[in-house]
Enzyme design. Sequence first.
Site, PDB file in Angstrom:
ATOM      1  N   SER A   1     135.733 -40.059  46.540  1.00 51.39           N
ATOM      2  CA  SER A   1     135.933 -39.384  48.048  1.00 51.39           C
ATOM      3  C   SER A   1     137.132 -39.742  48.811  1.00 51.39           C
ATOM      4  CB  SER A   1     134.660 -39.560  48.611  1.00 51.39           C
ATOM      5  OG  SER A   1     134.773 -38.664  49.810  1.00 51.39           O
TER       6      SER A   1
ATOM      7  N   LEU B   1     137.820 -34.008  48.332  1.00 47.30           N
ATOM      8  CA  LEU B   1     138.364 -34.005  49.696  1.00 47.30           C
ATOM      9  C   LEU B   1     137.499 -33.524  50.586  1.00 47.30           C
ATOM     10  CD1 LEU B   1     141.944 -32.111  48.762  1.00 47.30           C
ATOM     11  CD2 LEU B   1     141.422 -34.679  48.204  1.00 47.30           C
TER      12      LEU B   1
ATOM     13  N   GLU C   1     131.052 -28.459  49.028  1.00 47.77           N
ATOM     14  CA  GLU C   1     129.698 -29.204  49.344  1.00 47.77           C
ATOM     15  C   GLU C   1     129.235 -28.976  50.704  1.00 47.77           C
ATOM     16  OE1 GLU C   1     128.147 -33.592  49.218  1.00 47.77           O
ATOM     17  OE2 GLU C   1     130.248 -33.193  48.352  1.00 47.77           O
TER      18      GLU C   1
ATOM     19  N   ASP D   1     123.996 -30.610  49.925  1.00 46.38           N
ATOM     20  CA  ASP D   1     123.880 -32.029  49.839  1.00 46.38           C
ATOM     21  C   ASP D   1     122.733 -32.270  51.149  1.00 46.38           C
ATOM     22  OD1 ASP D   1     124.054 -34.872  50.521  1.00 46.38           O
ATOM     23  OD2 ASP D   1     126.145 -34.662  51.001  1.00 46.38           O
TER      24      ASP D   1
ATOM     25  N   LYS E   1     121.485 -37.542  46.782  1.00 45.09           N
ATOM     26  CA  LYS E   1     121.685 -39.041  47.176  1.00 45.09           C
ATOM     27  C   LYS E   1     120.216 -39.444  47.286  1.00 45.09           C
ATOM     28  CE  LYS E   1     125.810 -38.066  49.710  1.00 45.09           C
ATOM     29  NZ  LYS E   1     126.202 -37.607  51.111  1.00 45.09           N
TER      30      LYS E   1
END
Length: 369
Positions: A135, A162, A214, A239, A263
């Site tokens: 990232s 990015l 995202e 996310d 996550k």
Amino acid sequence: MKIEHVELLHVAIPLVTPFRTSFGTMTSKDTFLLHVVTDAAEGWSEFAADPEPLYCSEFVAGAQIVLRDFLIPRVAALPRLTAAGVAPATAKIKGHQLAKATLETAVLDAELRAHGMSLATYLGAVHDRVPAGVSVGIKESVPALLDDVERYLGEGYRRIKLKIEPGWDVEPVRAVRERFGDALPLQVDANTAYSLADAEHLRRLDEFGLLLIEEPLDEDDLYAHARLQERIATPVCLDESIHCARDAAAAIAMGAARVVNVKPARVGGYLEARRIHDVSAAHGVPVWCGGMLETGIGRSPNLALAALPGFALPGDTSASSRYFAEDITEPFVLHDGYLPVPTGPGIGIEPLADALRRFTRARQTLWGE
């Protein structure tokens, strides 16, 4: 298994370079580790959020209180402690998924160590190494961004992500594509920086053949993400909006997510993360493992999760050197663009005593003598 002692260690580790996203700039990983001692084995985990509630509503000081006063007493009262019992025991406490994940992971680590089993085996991993993505934060200039991307590709990273925000999106992406070509696996992460009114602007990213965009819109707004996906070709990945397997199922059914970022900390731990993987795989939706600038204590179990069969895209499971000149564990080193999946008992790693001593700012007993 019973809890005998729980200690919290507040650690602060400098980052090798500042990391800027749409919600702020980090210069160190300032968080805490949880050390759970049971009558069978010991376990470690890492709280994934930050000192301030900017990325999410949870923060370091708040999580310490929730763990001490509400979560640990309920889990310590269980007649027979297992990782699978942590979520039911703490279910009446609303929210606080990252704090719950910290406790469940430490208990799971201790439980698996007591049985001599690795987390990868327990979760059902099918790979012994996983491809690593990286990232790249928001930079002061496009040339600085291109220098960073070139360096990471030279180190072997297999995917570039990015960070973007209004005013830093189309042109940086264009520059990376022109410099490194269409074959580069490339994606962007907005961290909720846009609104549905920006749909036409975001559609300009379609020409660059991105793997995904995202969390472009407000957290938990599945309807708006579904409407955005109707207007752009780039796959929308959720996310921050995914807190459990039920959220993943709803997002997929609504057309709000063609990709899911899993996550474990954000969803309450590795057991729920595995359920999200299973739901997504059943619907043919690819998943990947996101990162939160973890130390080795958090990075190691993420690698075990990323070795499950549905993780079809490289995650943010970067090498330790991406963020730290020195970690509190043995470093994870990139080999040909891959990181090895830990095979030792539990999460497969533990803190190095000297590094832990030097990076620890405070210690606090949360349970026991």
